[in-house]
Design a protein around this motif. Structure first.
Motif, PDB file in Angstrom:
ATOM      1  N   GLY A  98       0.845  -1.194   0.000  1.00  0.00           N
ATOM      2  CA  GLY A  98       0.000   0.000   0.000  1.00  0.00           C
ATOM      3  C   GLY A  98       0.879   1.242   0.000  1.00  0.00           C
TER       4      GLY A  98
ATOM      5  N   SER B 251      -1.240   3.725  -5.761  1.00  0.00           N
ATOM      6  CA  SER B 251      -1.962   2.763  -4.943  1.00  0.00           C
ATOM      7  C   SER B 251      -3.006   2.055  -5.780  1.00  0.00           C
ATOM      8  CB  SER B 251      -2.654   3.526  -3.814  1.00  0.00           C
ATOM      9  OG  SER B 251      -3.497   2.648  -3.107  1.00  0.00           O
TER      10      SER B 251
ATOM     11  N   TYR C 263      -2.753  14.544   4.476  1.00  0.00           N
ATOM     12  CA  TYR C 263      -2.849  13.162   4.963  1.00  0.00           C
ATOM     13  C   TYR C 263      -1.865  13.038   6.143  1.00  0.00           C
ATOM     14  CZ  TYR C 263      -2.784   8.016   4.461  1.00  0.00           C
ATOM     15  OH  TYR C 263      -2.869   6.663   4.658  1.00  0.00           O
TER      16      TYR C 263
ATOM     17  N   LYS D 134       0.632   3.865   1.735  1.00  0.00           N
ATOM     18  CA  LYS D 134       0.891   4.341   3.103  1.00  0.00           C
ATOM     19  C   LYS D 134       2.222   3.809   3.627  1.00  0.00           C
ATOM     20  CE  LYS D 134      -1.342   4.589   7.630  1.00  0.00           C
ATOM     21  NZ  LYS D 134      -2.563   4.208   8.380  1.00  0.00           N
TER      22      LYS D 134
ATOM     23  N   ALA E 252      -2.187   8.777  -4.866  1.00  0.00           N
ATOM     24  CA  ALA E 252      -3.109   7.680  -4.519  1.00  0.00           C
ATOM     25  C   ALA E 252      -4.473   7.812  -5.206  1.00  0.00           C
ATOM     26  CB  ALA E 252      -3.297   7.609  -3.008  1.00  0.00           C
ATOM     27  N   TYR E 253      -4.846   9.054  -5.599  1.00  0.00           N
ATOM     28  CA  TYR E 253      -6.168   9.266  -6.209  1.00  0.00           C
ATOM     29  C   TYR E 253      -6.081   9.551  -7.707  1.00  0.00           C
ATOM     30  CZ  TYR E 253      -7.700   9.350  -1.396  1.00  0.00           C
ATOM     31  OH  TYR E 253      -7.954   8.989  -0.099  1.00  0.00           O
TER      32      TYR E 253
ATOM     33  N   TYR F  81       2.373  11.957   6.438  1.00  0.00           N
ATOM     34  CA  TYR F  81       3.597  12.695   6.090  1.00  0.00           C
ATOM     35  C   TYR F  81       4.248  13.236   7.366  1.00  0.00           C
ATOM     36  CZ  TYR F  81       0.614  13.008   1.913  1.00  0.00           C
ATOM     37  OH  TYR F  81      -0.255  12.740   0.886  1.00  0.00           O
TER      38      TYR F  81
ATOM     39  N   ASN G 129       0.545  16.132  -2.735  1.00  0.00           N
ATOM     40  CA  ASN G 129      -0.501  15.135  -2.958  1.00  0.00           C
ATOM     41  C   ASN G 129      -1.658  15.756  -3.753  1.00  0.00           C
ATOM     42  OD1 ASN G 129      -3.196  14.178  -0.767  1.00  0.00           O
ATOM     43  ND2 ASN G 129      -2.530  13.032  -2.547  1.00  0.00           N
TER      44      ASN G 129
ATOM     45  N   SER H 238      -5.428   0.736  -4.175  1.00  0.00           N
ATOM     46  CA  SER H 238      -6.532   0.741  -3.194  1.00  0.00           C
ATOM     47  C   SER H 238      -7.811   1.369  -3.708  1.00  0.00           C
ATOM     48  CB  SER H 238      -6.114   1.493  -1.935  1.00  0.00           C
ATOM     49  OG  SER H 238      -5.155   0.768  -1.216  1.00  0.00           O
ATOM     50  N   LYS H 239      -7.702   2.604  -4.199  1.00  0.00           N
ATOM     51  CA  LYS H 239      -8.909   3.347  -4.547  1.00  0.00           C
ATOM     52  C   LYS H 239      -9.304   3.041  -5.994  1.00  0.00           C
ATOM     53  CE  LYS H 239      -8.078   4.921  -0.559  1.00  0.00           C
ATOM     54  NZ  LYS H 239      -7.970   6.011   0.345  1.00  0.00           N
TER      55      LYS H 239
ATOM     56  N   ARG I  85      -3.710  -4.324   0.360  1.00  0.00           N
ATOM     57  CA  ARG I  85      -2.414  -3.729   0.653  1.00  0.00           C
ATOM     58  C   ARG I  85      -1.404  -3.915  -0.486  1.00  0.00           C
ATOM     59  NH1 ARG I  85      -3.932  -0.462   2.099  1.00  0.00           N
ATOM     60  NH2 ARG I  85      -1.990   0.329   2.948  1.00  0.00           N
TER      61      ARG I  85
ATOM     62  N   LEU J 126       5.042   5.792   2.091  1.00  0.00           N
ATOM     63  CA  LEU J 126       5.103   7.134   2.669  1.00  0.00           C
ATOM     64  C   LEU J 126       5.702   7.080   4.071  1.00  0.00           C
ATOM     65  CD1 LEU J 126       1.539   8.332   1.622  1.00  0.00           C
ATOM     66  CD2 LEU J 126       3.710   9.259   0.766  1.00  0.00           C
TER      67      LEU J 126
ATOM     68  N   ASN K  43      -6.104  14.812  -0.748  1.00  0.00           N
ATOM     69  CA  ASN K  43      -6.879  14.485   0.436  1.00  0.00           C
ATOM     70  C   ASN K  43      -6.364  15.428   1.523  1.00  0.00           C
ATOM     71  OD1 ASN K  43      -8.205  13.343   2.601  1.00  0.00           O
ATOM     72  ND2 ASN K  43      -6.922  11.524   2.700  1.00  0.00           N
TER      73      ASN K  43
END
Ligand SMILES: Cc1ncc(COP(=O)(O)O)c(C=O)c1O
Length: 394
Positions: A108, A243, A134, A110, A214-215, A137, A180, A245-246, A254, A113, A184
């Motif tokens: 993932g 990622s 987020y 995260k 990530a987005y 960081y 980012n 994930s989304k 993960r 990061l 977010n």
């Protein structure tokens, strides 16, 4: 009291420096309401409610049955996963990456990061972090005994940082710059001209630019967010985190990847050889299926979010609140009405409607005066939440 001080004694100073969990009060309130029988609806978390596409699940099933996946995976990710990530990147952004030197599998984004400050910072060195942002960081910088310095993101600047406002003495000690976009929690987006400025700034001040993308695939009305690696020369100064994930509704699986400056990829990989043992090979095989398979599986998910976004924004406006319409991310970032504090407003909404929204201050002091509402709640529950808001505040 006694208990609390014992707990404190157990924690390192760096862990204590991270500070209290700002949503703890809200969590307690939620629990108390649930205990009283209130049907609480959570618009607080950004965790896709839709399932992972079937062909990705099938790849995992097949992988899990193969005994060759049952041993430790390679630290940097399997060759197949890194190649699939590089091919996806070339298709999506037109940027050619060397899968061997410029791509690294992550548990993932995260995880990447969280480990980057360990890989790059010496004690006392500075990481520039967006505020609001987020939380990882900042907390990861503190864990690495670095010093996070906030870069305010103001609405007047489209929630982009003002590089010229960063003091020279801060810049002298800075080694990392986190960005980012799509962002977010603000839902803001950045164009290639801004990314080019950021790359130039990082180069002039000898910073590693860490772009959290990530987005990248979660955008609306036909908008396609760029990669910072599309900027000429970015591969010399930047590392970008991606990622699955989304994009593919895979938050629980993960898996993600880092791409960019080879020395940074290598340093992050070296941390990983010391602290984790990579992503389960069968999950990497599923990741290959996701990245190499049909990309139009994302379309229906986006359509669903976009519909929710439109209903949410319309309902909030109907009671006199002023949410902007985000072009990307899973979030609506709204100023609180009448300048209320974000915690007071979120508490009022929870008390009067049983709907959980997130106080902006949880993302840093720059988030004060805002709340975040997420688009990942199933349609009927979202509509029920909106009906309650209309009834109560309309
Ligand atoms: C901005 C941002 N970056 C990274 C992540 C982490 O995503 P993951 O670790 O699931 O890839 C999130 C998750 O919500 C996020 O909002």
């Amino acid at each position: 009291m006694m208990q609390q001080s014992r707990v404190k004694m157990m924690q390192s100073e760096r862990l204590q420096r991270i500070g209290a969990y700002l949503f703890a009060d809200l969590d307690r309130k939620q629990e108390a309401l649930r205990a009283k029988g209130v049907d609480v609806i959570n618009l607080g978390v950004g965790d896709p409610d839709l399932p992972t596409p079937g062909h990705i699940i099938s790849a995992l099933e097949e992988g899990a049955r193969d005994p060759r996946t049952h041993q430790y995976p390679p630290y940097y990710g399997t060759k197949e996963f890194r190649q699939a990530a590089a091919a996806w990147f070339a298709n999506r952004f037109g940027v050619e990456l060397d899968a061997q030197r410029q791509v690294l599998a992550l548990i993932g984004s995260k995880e990447g990061l969280a480990h980057l400050p360990w890989a790059i910072l010496n004690p006392g060195e500075i990481a520039l972090v967006p505020d609001p942002g987020y939380p990882v960081y900042r907390s990861a910088t503190i864990m690495a005994d670095g010093e996070p310095v906030a870069m305010p993101l103001a609405a007047e600047r489209g929630f982009l940082p003002d590089f010229d406002a960063i003091p020279a003495d801060v810049l002298r000690r800075a080694r990392l710059l986190f960005l980012n976009y799509p962002n977010n929690p603000t839902g803001a987006v950045a164009d290639l001209a801004f990314f080019a400025r950021a790359v130039g700034f990082a180069r002039r001040h000898d910073l590693l630019l860490v772009h959290d993308n990530a987005y990248s695939e979660i955008a609306y009305d036909g908008y396609r967010p760029p990669s910072i690696l599309q900027v000429d020369g970015a591969l010399d100064v930047a590392i970008e985190l991606h990622s699955l994930s989304k994009t593919f509704n895979m938050t629980g699986w993960r898996i993600g990847f880092a791409a960019g400056r080879p020395e940074a990829v290598d340093a992050l990989g070296t941390v990983k050889t010391n602290v984790d043992s990579g992503v389960f090979r069968a999950v990497q095989q599923a990741g290959v299926a996701a990245l190499s398979g049909p990309q139009d599986v994302v379309g229906p998910t986006l359509k669903r979010y976009q519909g929710r976004r439109d209903r949410l924004v319309e309902a909030l406006r109907s009671v006199g609140w002023r949410p902007p319409t985000p072009r990307a991310t899973l979030y609506v970032w709204m100023p609180t009405p009448d300048g209320q504090s974000s915690v007071a407003f979120a508490a009022d909404v929870l008390d009067r409607t049983g709907v959980v929204i997130t106080p902006g201050v949880g993302y840093g002091s720059g988030g004060e005066g805002y709340v975040r509402l997420s688009l990942t709640t199933p349609d009927e529950r979202l509509d029920e939440a909106l009906a309650r808001i209309r009834r109560t505040y309309g």
